[in-house]
Scaffold this motif. Structure first.
Motif, short mmCIF file in Angstrom:
data_model
loop_
_atom_site.label_atom_id
_atom_site.label_comp_id
_atom_site.label_asym_id
_atom_site.label_seq_id
_atom_site.Cartn_x
_atom_site.Cartn_y
_atom_site.Cartn_z
N VAL A 194 0.86 -1.18 0.00
CA VAL A 194 0.00 0.00 0.00
C VAL A 194 0.90 1.23 0.00
CG1 VAL A 194 -1.79 1.27 1.22
CG2 VAL A 194 -1.82 -1.23 1.23
N PRO A 195 0.84 2.06 -1.01
CA PRO A 195 1.69 3.27 -1.00
C PRO A 195 1.25 4.22 0.09
CG PRO A 195 0.17 3.31 -2.85
CD PRO A 195 0.02 1.96 -2.21
N ARG A 196 2.13 4.96 0.57
CA ARG A 196 1.80 5.89 1.65
C ARG A 196 0.94 7.05 1.15
NH1 ARG A 196 4.41 4.89 6.31
NH2 ARG A 196 6.18 3.44 6.22
N SER A 197 0.83 7.12 -0.13
CA SER A 197 -0.01 8.17 -0.69
C SER A 197 -1.44 7.70 -0.92
CB SER A 197 0.57 8.65 -2.02
OG SER A 197 0.66 7.55 -2.93
N ALA A 198 -1.78 6.48 -0.48
CA ALA A 198 -3.13 5.93 -0.71
C ALA A 198 -4.18 6.74 0.01
CB ALA A 198 -3.18 4.48 -0.25
N ASP A 199 -5.27 7.00 -0.69
CA ASP A 199 -6.38 7.76 -0.11
C ASP A 199 -7.30 6.83 0.67
OD1 ASP A 199 -5.46 10.09 -1.28
OD2 ASP A 199 -6.57 9.73 -3.16
N VAL A 200 -8.32 7.46 1.23
CA VAL A 200 -9.34 6.70 1.95
C VAL A 200 -10.12 5.84 0.96
CG1 VAL A 200 -11.41 6.84 3.38
CG2 VAL A 200 -9.54 8.47 3.71
N GLY A 201 -10.35 4.56 1.29
CA GLY A 201 -11.08 3.65 0.41
C GLY A 201 -10.20 2.97 -0.60
N TYR A 202 -8.89 3.10 -0.43
CA TYR A 202 -7.96 2.47 -1.36
C TYR A 202 -8.12 0.94 -1.22
CZ TYR A 202 -3.57 0.94 -3.46
OH TYR A 202 -2.63 0.30 -4.22
N LEU A 203 -8.28 0.27 -2.40
CA LEU A 203 -8.46 -1.19 -2.42
C LEU A 203 -7.09 -1.84 -2.24
CD1 LEU A 203 -10.17 -3.75 -2.77
CD2 LEU A 203 -9.86 -3.52 -5.24
N VAL A 204 -6.92 -2.47 -1.11
CA VAL A 204 -5.65 -3.13 -0.83
C VAL A 204 -5.62 -4.50 -1.52
CG1 VAL A 204 -4.16 -4.03 0.99
CG2 VAL A 204 -5.48 -1.93 1.37
N THR A 205 -6.60 -5.30 -1.27
CA THR A 205 -6.73 -6.63 -1.87
C THR A 205 -8.15 -7.13 -1.62
OG1 THR A 205 -5.78 -8.83 -2.06
CG2 THR A 205 -5.98 -7.93 0.17
N LYS A 206 -8.39 -8.29 -2.08
CA LYS A 206 -9.72 -8.88 -1.89
C LYS A 206 -9.55 -10.33 -1.47
CE LYS A 206 -14.16 -9.78 -4.13
NZ LYS A 206 -14.97 -9.60 -5.34
N VAL A 207 -10.20 -10.67 -0.38
CA VAL A 207 -10.19 -12.05 0.10
C VAL A 207 -11.28 -12.81 -0.67
CG1 VAL A 207 -10.50 -13.58 2.07
CG2 VAL A 207 -9.38 -11.36 2.37
#
Length: 806
Positions: free
Chosen positions: A572-585
């Motif tokens: 996850v980049p440190r510039s990721a905004d709110v709601g950034y999709l990290v991954t999906k289980v």
């Protein structure tokens, strides 16, 4: 006479199937008074019947209401005299005299009319009703005067009957016989020589009646004649023959007729007295005459069916002894006083429901003694039943089926046969026949439904009752006994009998095995219901068994893939905004329905304030802005739950790296990959391997010590004995001596893999030296590479180290 009806319940017991009309008539003639058992006739031969047919057809004699004088011997097929036959008792003066009866056979029904004529023998002598006759005759009676005498009676007929009369002596009188219309003879005594009172005031005569039989029989009566003083005129009837009619069953005292005679004399010689002279029949007991008025009255009872005419001989006499005679003919008029008598000749209590239309069920004989319209009989039965009644011949009616029978619709019929004559008023009688309809196997079992669906929860216990099929059979008794049979078929190539079984008696379907919804969701088969008739009838039905799912499978995580020795991490980049999709289980559940509805929850996280998991879709997103204070290593534990009862779950660990580039976090994740907290499985296998090696080592040590002790004991025995010493080695034991490797025969391989930081390396047991190891490549960003461990540690000093210990 008012209408009278008669009802009788007749229970029937003999089975009748088919009917044939009277196809023959045979007549025989025998004399009366034959001994019992006397031969009458060979009925089998004369009718062309086999004696076996008489037995199988249950042949019997039917005589109606009359006495049975003849019997049938079924063993010989002959008719024999059963009881004393008295022709005079049976037929009186009727000639010829015959016995009429029928021989009836059954299955199929046949009946034959038999007539046996009974001939007369001379077994009765003529007799006079009175033992003596007294006459008063005046001396002045002229020659030729006729005096009527009593007649004799002979019960025999023909030549054996009364033939002649003889009068003795014949000095003054001679006999004169006059033939009557009824065949009898009027006996007259004619004066041929005048009487003289002064010479003979009393004369004694003997009248003899003789028959014509062999031997001849006779009877006598004494005639006493008193000779009186002169009397000039004899009484004279107004008619030689009087005729009258009388209705039968008229009450006693009814005036039949009045006869009259006149006498020209005066005084006592003119007084006329009347008398009945009949002695042959019973007329004098049925009628009487007023001696003074000549009025003939009825004192007995008359029956048209017994006698239709009476001839009464009357005499008129004066006090001087002169007489005259006349005849009164009384015709009996029939009245409708006899109800039709219904006689059931053939009886059937049971018929099969499959008999053809027109089959005779029973035959009835109707007897009405009345004559004319009073004796004409019509029969009918109750309506709305599949039967009709028809006339076959005189006085015989047959009851036949006029449509198909169905026991399942009506198992019993009460058939009322009513017969009425055509008299006025009409008389009738009735009889009720109870007819049972026997069952034939004409109905196949019928299931309650056209198809069945049954449900069973998976993981059931073998032998569990799944469902019950039921079939009904409209037939009766054995024909309605239903058995259930599982028809042969297969499910996925396996016989259906390995899945279910059917109880033959109850139709209960049992599970033979435990079902798994994930392997088979439904299957169908056919059940046959078969009755117990002959031949049996059957029907079948399809049964579909639906396997119901149980929550017996936990969710399975497809992504991220969990590995034992390598690491998958999401960056996850440190510039990721709110709601950034990290991954999906991504997870699945092999169950169905609500058991497969999955929900995702965040169970554990390094920083709960940074990530969230979508409840329904399993998406991991940031819930705030990533900042520099957030640690690089983030470890999330996500739990996946299904919606079953009880619910089942699975957990997955998601590694997240908060960084802008891969080299930034390389050193952090190398520690991360070997963190013993997250290598529980590896630790378990290491401990298990050490335990197995230790066990084998101890076992080998015990074996070696045991062998040493055994060899020592053997050497001691040989040392103390004079026997030669022969070395002995235990089986599978080898002493290499030169190598000095001991007695262990097993090879244990130890593999040591070194990483960049070898102090943190782990040992792996039981692996080949050429096995691959998944590591992280510092030169790539978010990419996993496979680097093969080299066999030689000299070529690559920093490569993973393999140590093989033998």
């Amino acid at each position: 006479m008012t209408d009278r009806t008669m009802g009788r319940q007749v229970l029937l017991f003999i089975s009748v199937l088919y009917f044939s009309a009277a196809i023959g008539q045979v007549s025989y003639s025998i004399p009366e008074e034959m001994p019992k058992g006397s031969f009458v006739g060979d009925i089998a031969q004369d009718l062309g019947l086999d004696v076996k047919r008489l037995k199988s057809g249950k042949a019997r004699i039917y005589t109606g209401d009359s006495a049975e004088y003849i019997e049938l011997n079924k063993e010989r097929g002959v008719l024999l005299v059963r009881d004393r036959i008295d022709r005079e008792l049976i037929c009186a003066q009727t000639a010829p005299c015959a016995l009429h009866f029928q021989v009836i056979l059954e299955n199929p029904m046949e009946f034959y009319s038999i007539t046996v004529e009974v001939t007369d023998i001379n077994d009765n002598a003529p007799i006079f009703k009175r033992g003596e006759m007294k006459l008063r005759i005046s001396e002045s009676v002229v020659a030729g005067t006729v005096f009527v005498l009593d007649q004799a009676a002979d019960l025999d007929v023909g030549v054996n009957g009364l033939q002649n009369y003889v009068l003795k002596p014949t000095d003054n009188f001679v006999l004169r016989l006059q033939n009557q219309a009824d065949g009898s003879k009027m006996v007259e005594m004619v004066l041929q020589k005048p009487l003289d009172r002064e010479k003979h005031d009393h004369l004694s005569l003997v009248l003899t009646a003789v028959d014509g039989g062999e031997p001849q029989l006779s009877g006598t009566v004494h005639i006493h004649v008193n000779v009186l003083d002169s009397n000039d005129n004899a009484p004279v009837f107004s008619q030689e023959i009087y005729k009258s009619t009388l209705r039968e069953n008229s009450p006693a005292g009814t005036i039949v007729i009045t006869v009259s005679a006149s006498d020209l004399d005066e005084g006592s010689n003119g007084n006329i007295l009347y008398a009945i002279l009949n002695s042959v029949d019973d007329a004098s007991e049925i009628f009487e005459i007023n001696r003074e008025t000549g009025e003939v009255r009825l004192v007995g009872s008359t029956d048209f069916e017994k006698k239709r005419q009476y001839q009464i001989h009357v005499q008129a006499s004066d006090e001087g002894g002169l007489t005259d005679s006349s005849k009164v003919i009384v015709e009996i008029v029939d009245t409708n006083d006899n109800i039709p008598a219904i006689n059931v000749m053939s009886k059937s209590s049971m018929v099969t429901e499959d008999i053809k239309s027109g089959t005779v069920v029973t035959i009835v004989n109707i007897q009405d003694p009345d004559s004319g319209e009073n004796g004409k009989v019509k029969c009918y039965i109750n309506e709305n039943i599949p039967f009709s009644i028809t006339s076959t011949s005189s006085n015989f009616f047959r009851l036949v089926t006029d449509s198909d029978l169905d026991r399942e619709r009506d198992s019993e019929y009460n058939i009322t046969v009513t017969c009425s004559d055509e008299g006025v008023p009409s008389l009738s009688s009735s009889v009720t026949l109870t007819l049972q309809i026997s069952d034939v196997n004409d109905n196949a079992p019928v299931f309650e439904r056209s198809s069945y669906e049954a449900y069973i929860v998976e993981n059931n216990t073998p032998g569990l009752s799944i469902f019950t099929v039921r079939a009904r059979d409209a037939d009766w008794n054995q024909n309605a006994r239903v058995s259930y049979i599982l028809e042969d078929s297969s499910v996925n190539g396996v016989p259906v009998s390995s899945y279910v079984s059917v109880s033959a008696d109850s139709g209960v379907i049992h599970a033979v095995r435990s079902f798994d919804y994930e392997q088979i969701k439904d299957f169908q088969f056919r059940v046959k219901a078969q009755d117990g008739g002959s031949p049996p009838l059957s029907s079948n039905v399809t049964v579909k068994v639906m396997i119901q799912d149980q929550n017996d499978n936990p969710p399975q995580v497809l992504y991220p893939v969990q590995t034992g020795g390598s690491l998958v991490a999401e960056m996850v980049p440190r510039s990721a905004d709110v709601g950034y999709l990290v991954t999906k289980v991504v997870a699945v559940d092999v169950d169905s329905g609500q058991n497969a509805w999955l929900s995702y929850k965040l169970q554990k996280a390094t920083d709960r304030a940074l990530f969230e998991v979508g409840l329904q879709n399993g998406e991991i997103r940031t819930i705030r802005q990533v900042n520099d204070k957030d640690v690089v290593k983030q470890r999330l534990t996500v739990i996946v739950e299904d919606n079953g009862q009880p619910s089942r779950s699975a957990t997955v660990i998601v590694n997240v790296a908060v960084a802008d580039s891969f080299p930034e976090v390389l050193s952090e994740f190398t520690d991360f990959t070997h963190d013993k907290e997250y290598n529980d499985n590896l630790t378990f296998y290491l401990v298990l391997a050490l335990a197995v090696v230790s066990f084998l080592f101890i076992t080998c040590l015990v074996v070696i010590i045991s062998v040493k002790i055994y060899r020592w004991r053997q050497s001691r025995i040989l040392y103390h004995s004079s026997l030669p010493v022969i070395p002995y080695y235990p089986p599978r034991y080898s002493d290499t001596l030169g190598t000095g490797t001991g007695t262990l025969q097993h090879v244990y391989n130890y593999e040591v893999c070194r990483t960049n930081d070898s102090r943190k390396s782990d040992c792996k047991f039981g692996r080949a030296g050429s096995q691959n190891v998944l590591i992280m490549d510092p030169s790539s960003t978010g990419t996993m590479q496979r680097i093969q461990c080299e066999k030689s540690i000299l070529d690559e000093p920093d490569s993973p180290l393999e140590v093989r210990l033998i």
